[in-house]
Motif scaffolding. Structure first.
Motif, PDB file in Angstrom:
ATOM      1  N   PRO A  75       0.987  -1.201   0.146  1.00 45.06           N
ATOM      2  CA  PRO A  75      -0.068   0.038   0.042  1.00 45.06           C
ATOM      3  C   PRO A  75       1.042   1.170   0.038  1.00 45.06           C
ATOM      4  O   PRO A  75       1.821   1.260   0.433  1.00 45.06           O
ATOM      5  N   SER A  76       0.509   2.316  -0.442  1.00 43.77           N
ATOM      6  CA  SER A  76       0.990   3.721  -0.416  1.00 43.77           C
ATOM      7  C   SER A  76       1.199   4.154   0.941  1.00 43.77           C
ATOM      8  O   SER A  76       0.620   3.736   1.887  1.00 43.77           O
ATOM      9  N   PRO A  77       2.010   5.003   0.852  1.00 44.38           N
ATOM     10  CA  PRO A  77       2.429   5.530   2.338  1.00 44.38           C
ATOM     11  C   PRO A  77       1.266   6.546   2.918  1.00 44.38           C
ATOM     12  O   PRO A  77       0.575   6.997   2.212  1.00 44.38           O
ATOM     13  N   ARG A  78       1.044   6.151   4.385  1.00 37.93           N
ATOM     14  CA  ARG A  78      -0.146   6.806   4.822  1.00 37.93           C
ATOM     15  C   ARG A  78      -0.007   6.856   6.251  1.00 37.93           C
ATOM     16  O   ARG A  78       0.998   6.260   6.913  1.00 37.93           O
ATOM     17  N   CYS A  79      -0.797   7.715   7.067  1.00 37.16           N
ATOM     18  CA  CYS A  79      -0.736   7.724   8.423  1.00 37.16           C
ATOM     19  C   CYS A  79      -2.282   7.620   8.831  1.00 37.16           C
ATOM     20  O   CYS A  79      -3.107   7.807   8.110  1.00 37.16           O
ATOM     21  N   ASN A  80      -2.370   7.521  10.456  1.00 40.38           N
ATOM     22  CA  ASN A  80      -3.804   7.516  10.869  1.00 40.38           C
ATOM     23  C   ASN A  80      -4.543   6.073  10.352  1.00 40.38           C
ATOM     24  O   ASN A  80      -5.595   6.423  10.187  1.00 40.38           O
ATOM     25  N   CYS A  81      -3.669   5.077   9.984  1.00 34.49           N
ATOM     26  CA  CYS A  81      -4.429   3.997   9.693  1.00 34.49           C
ATOM     27  C   CYS A  81      -4.372   2.960  10.686  1.00 34.49           C
ATOM     28  O   CYS A  81      -3.874   3.140  11.676  1.00 34.49           O
ATOM     29  N   THR A  82      -5.111   1.675  10.554  1.00 37.43           N
ATOM     30  CA  THR A  82      -5.080   0.826  11.685  1.00 37.43           C
ATOM     31  C   THR A  82      -4.273  -0.411  11.022  1.00 37.43           C
ATOM     32  O   THR A  82      -4.687  -0.959  10.050  1.00 37.43           O
ATOM     33  N   PHE A  83      -3.474  -1.241  11.929  1.00 35.86           N
ATOM     34  CA  PHE A  83      -3.049  -2.424  11.594  1.00 35.86           C
ATOM     35  C   PHE A  83      -3.490  -3.337  12.622  1.00 35.86           C
ATOM     36  O   PHE A  83      -3.298  -3.237  13.831  1.00 35.86           O
ATOM     37  N   THR A  84      -4.094  -4.271  12.304  1.00 29.53           N
ATOM     38  CA  THR A  84      -4.992  -5.288  13.044  1.00 29.53           C
ATOM     39  C   THR A  84      -4.170  -6.766  13.084  1.00 29.53           C
ATOM     40  O   THR A  84      -4.235  -7.196  11.835  1.00 29.53           O
ATOM     41  N   ALA A  85      -3.924  -7.171  14.192  1.00 29.78           N
ATOM     42  CA  ALA A  85      -3.261  -8.731  14.085  1.00 29.78           C
ATOM     43  C   ALA A  85      -4.689  -9.596  14.062  1.00 29.78           C
ATOM     44  O   ALA A  85      -5.385  -9.523  14.735  1.00 29.78           O
ATOM     45  N   VAL A  86      -4.239 -10.629  13.177  1.00 34.36           N
ATOM     46  CA  VAL A  86      -5.390 -11.549  13.034  1.00 34.36           C
ATOM     47  C   VAL A  86      -4.829 -12.645  13.986  1.00 34.36           C
ATOM     48  O   VAL A  86      -3.848 -13.466  13.542  1.00 34.36           O
ATOM     49  N   GLY A  87      -5.616 -13.173  14.928  1.00 29.92           N
ATOM     50  CA  GLY A  87      -5.458 -14.248  15.673  1.00 29.92           C
ATOM     51  C   GLY A  87      -5.979 -15.733  15.465  1.00 29.92           C
ATOM     52  O   GLY A  87      -5.559 -16.763  16.187  1.00 29.92           O
ATOM     53  N   SER A  88      -6.767 -15.719  14.634  1.00 25.81           N
ATOM     54  CA  SER A  88      -7.421 -17.014  14.253  1.00 25.81           C
ATOM     55  C   SER A  88      -7.490 -17.468  12.842  1.00 25.81           C
ATOM     56  O   SER A  88      -7.418 -16.463  12.112  1.00 25.81           O
ATOM     57  N   GLN A  89      -7.904 -18.428  12.532  1.00 22.60           N
ATOM     58  CA  GLN A  89      -7.810 -19.161  11.235  1.00 22.60           C
ATOM     59  C   GLN A  89      -8.759 -18.440  10.493  1.00 22.60           C
ATOM     60  O   GLN A  89      -8.761 -18.400   9.350  1.00 22.60           O
TER      61      GLN A  89
END
Length: 159
Positions: A75-89
């Motif tokens: 993805p292009s550079p950005r700020c104020n986004c969310t990174f969310t870890a996925v913990g299940s299959q």
């Protein structure tokens, strides 16, 4: 004298069928009008925010299925986004055990000195494979930045 009354009774008896037929036709015509209005709204200027939103809505109206595009560019550079870890299959539409090592990126903004771009795209990064996937939904939420998101029981929530 009785002839006029009989004609009225006959017209009243057939009116229900006629109205139902006309109502269906009217609904079709109204739907066509609505579509033409939306297209006209979308033809506004480039700087008109209402026309831009109408264009986005018109494009999204055509989407009927969810698509996952694998191995896309980061993805292009950005700020104020969310990174969310996925913990299940079962999360993020992924199959297999690799979903435990996925991260979801959603939204954000970028300011180039003149204009602010707000993103509404959803990317999935597979840490095992080292690849990005773009997920295009049927009715995605509006572009946003400065939001919160989480994954619970295989569903991605953002607010």
């Amino acid at each position: 004298m009785g002839k006029g009354r009989d004609k009225k009774k006959k017209s009243r008896a057939n009116a229900g069928v006629k109205k139902a037929h006309n109502q269906g036709r009217r609904e079709e015509l109204n739907e066509q009008k609505r579509g033409r209005r939306e297209e006209r709204k979308a033809k506004g200027g480039e700087d008109d925010i209402q026309s831009l939103l109408a264009q986005i809505a018109l494009q999204e109206k055509g989407n009927k299925t969810c698509k996952v595009l694998d191995d896309v560019a980061p993805p292009s550079p950005r700020c104020n986004c969310t990174f969310t870890a996925v913990g299940s299959q079962a999360a993020a539409g992924s199959q297999g055990s690799s979903a435990k090592h996925d991260v979801i990126l959603y939204g954000g903004e970028f300011y180039d000195g003149r204009k602010t771009y707000v993103y509404g795209d959803l990317y999935r990064y597979s840490a095992k494979k080292g690849t990005w996937s773009l997920v295009q939904g049927v009715k995605p939420p509006k572009p946003r930045s400065g939001h919160q998101s989480f994954v619970h029981r295989g569903y991605f929530y953002t607010f």
